[in-house]
Write a protein that holds these residues in place. Sequence first.
Motif, PDB file in Angstrom:
ATOM      1  N   GLY A   3      24.549  -6.380  11.136  1.00 46.38           N
ATOM      2  CA  GLY A   3      24.547  -5.057  11.730  1.00 46.38           C
ATOM      3  C   GLY A   3      23.665  -4.051  11.022  1.00 46.38           C
ATOM      4  O   GLY A   3      22.485  -4.291  10.745  1.00 46.38           O
ATOM      5  N   ALA A   4      24.271  -2.897  10.730  1.00 46.00           N
ATOM      6  CA  ALA A   4      23.530  -1.784  10.154  1.00 46.00           C
ATOM      7  C   ALA A   4      22.904  -2.149   8.813  1.00 46.00           C
ATOM      8  O   ALA A   4      21.779  -1.728   8.508  1.00 46.00           O
ATOM      9  CB  ALA A   4      24.460  -0.581  10.001  1.00 46.00           C
ATOM     10  N   SER A   5      23.604  -2.913   8.006  1.00 45.45           N
ATOM     11  CA  SER A   5      23.081  -3.272   6.683  1.00 45.45           C
ATOM     12  C   SER A   5      21.814  -4.116   6.796  1.00 45.45           C
ATOM     13  O   SER A   5      20.865  -3.923   6.036  1.00 45.45           O
ATOM     14  CB  SER A   5      24.138  -4.028   5.879  1.00 45.45           C
ATOM     15  OG  SER A   5      25.216  -3.185   5.535  1.00 45.45           O
ATOM     16  N   ALA A  10      15.936  -4.407   6.138  1.00 45.06           N
ATOM     17  CA  ALA A  10      14.622  -4.674   6.727  1.00 45.06           C
ATOM     18  C   ALA A  10      13.717  -3.452   6.608  1.00 45.06           C
ATOM     19  O   ALA A  10      12.527  -3.571   6.284  1.00 45.06           O
ATOM     20  CB  ALA A  10      14.778  -5.086   8.193  1.00 45.06           C
ATOM     21  N   ALA A  11      14.285  -2.268   6.852  1.00 46.03           N
ATOM     22  CA  ALA A  11      13.504  -1.043   6.720  1.00 46.03           C
ATOM     23  C   ALA A  11      13.086  -0.815   5.273  1.00 46.03           C
ATOM     24  O   ALA A  11      11.957  -0.396   4.991  1.00 46.03           O
ATOM     25  CB  ALA A  11      14.323   0.145   7.228  1.00 46.03           C
ATOM     26  N   GLU A  17       6.825  -2.809   1.022  1.00 47.27           N
ATOM     27  CA  GLU A  17       5.521  -3.417   1.300  1.00 47.27           C
ATOM     28  C   GLU A  17       4.456  -2.353   1.532  1.00 47.27           C
ATOM     29  O   GLU A  17       3.322  -2.478   1.058  1.00 47.27           O
ATOM     30  CB  GLU A  17       5.631  -4.348   2.499  1.00 47.27           C
ATOM     31  CG  GLU A  17       6.422  -5.619   2.215  1.00 47.27           C
ATOM     32  CD  GLU A  17       6.542  -6.522   3.426  1.00 47.27           C
ATOM     33  OE1 GLU A  17       6.512  -5.987   4.562  1.00 47.27           O
ATOM     34  OE2 GLU A  17       6.667  -7.740   3.248  1.00 47.27           O
ATOM     35  N   SER A  18       4.820  -1.304   2.269  1.00 51.19           N
ATOM     36  CA  SER A  18       3.865  -0.228   2.519  1.00 51.19           C
ATOM     37  C   SER A  18       3.480   0.467   1.220  1.00 51.19           C
ATOM     38  O   SER A  18       2.310   0.788   0.991  1.00 51.19           O
ATOM     39  CB  SER A  18       4.457   0.793   3.504  1.00 51.19           C
ATOM     40  OG  SER A  18       4.708   0.205   4.758  1.00 51.19           O
ATOM     41  N   SER A  87      19.913   5.415   5.172  1.00 49.86           N
ATOM     42  CA  SER A  87      20.315   4.475   6.223  1.00 49.86           C
ATOM     43  C   SER A  87      21.826   4.301   6.234  1.00 49.86           C
ATOM     44  O   SER A  87      22.536   4.685   5.304  1.00 49.86           O
ATOM     45  CB  SER A  87      19.637   3.123   5.987  1.00 49.86           C
ATOM     46  OG  SER A  87      18.231   3.242   6.003  1.00 49.86           O
ATOM     47  N   ARG A  88      22.309   3.670   7.290  1.00 52.74           N
ATOM     48  CA  ARG A  88      23.732   3.361   7.398  1.00 52.74           C
ATOM     49  C   ARG A  88      23.971   1.954   6.841  1.00 52.74           C
ATOM     50  O   ARG A  88      23.166   1.041   7.062  1.00 52.74           O
ATOM     51  CB  ARG A  88      24.211   3.443   8.849  1.00 52.74           C
ATOM     52  CG  ARG A  88      24.149   4.857   9.420  1.00 52.74           C
ATOM     53  CD  ARG A  88      24.697   4.880  10.841  1.00 52.74           C
ATOM     54  NE  ARG A  88      26.106   4.548  10.880  1.00 52.74           N
ATOM     55  CZ  ARG A  88      27.092   5.434  10.716  1.00 52.74           C
ATOM     56  NH1 ARG A  88      26.811   6.701  10.467  1.00 52.74           N
ATOM     57  NH2 ARG A  88      28.360   5.053  10.782  1.00 52.74           N
TER      58      ARG A  88
END
Length: 271
Positions: A3-5, A10-11, A17-18, A87-88
């Motif tokens: 889910g949210a985790s 991923a974000a 990486e950016s 994030s959540r």
Amino acid sequence: MIGASREALAAGRQNLESLTDSTSVDAARLAEELTAVTALLDREVSLRRVLTDPSRSGQDKAQLVSSLLAGQVSGETADLVSGLVRSRWSGGRDLVDAVEELAAYAEVIAADRAAALDDVEDELFRFGRVVSGSHELRAALTEPKAGAVAKTALIKKLLGGRANAGTVRLVTSLVNNPRGRSLEQGLESYSKLAAARRDRMVAQVTTAVPLSDSQKERLSGALGRLYDRQVHLNIDVDPQVVGGVRVQVGDEIIDGTVSSRLEGARQVLEG
């Protein structure tokens, strides 16, 4: 994670990486600082509860992180962690796991930049094989009563001067802070991160004798065509397989060894 985790992790990986696309950013330093943040969050239960509290705004949590880490870590590390807490999360432990994974991934990125990622992968694999083959060594590295200083000294004795510095840091972090994982699980997770860095799969290959470079190239090419992805080979030599090759990619096993055929024949005769 679910889910949210999973989405938050991923974000976070994309942000890392950016950030490390810039050659001015020291990925190894990021890894070191994220490891320190992992230890902080792992130790401070109340803090991670606050940072994953859905009733608090992401901005408030990011400001809290910024104030806590100011002067302790680089701005890049503080920004990464601030982005994570915005994030959540499904649970506080997920946040700690994510920071730890990003620390390891930053180490992988540093190795990739130095054109040493293949070496790090191979060294992690070989270290895992050495540990699994020695009960005494495994006990020394996993005994809870053994202090971090003694374990770190043992790792340096085993790997110092023989392995990439990134390999030594990854193994040291895992041994001193296993966080419920076995050595094998931790090393496998590092291997998967290294494979993900270049979007490739890892094949565990077992043979009776060492493969030549041309044989490795042919096998890697054949597996790459089979799975439509680049495949990295982790090769283990085991005389007990008699002949042939056993390949495991994820949960799939391709067993062409003589020993497996003999075992199959034995079962038929006994059945």
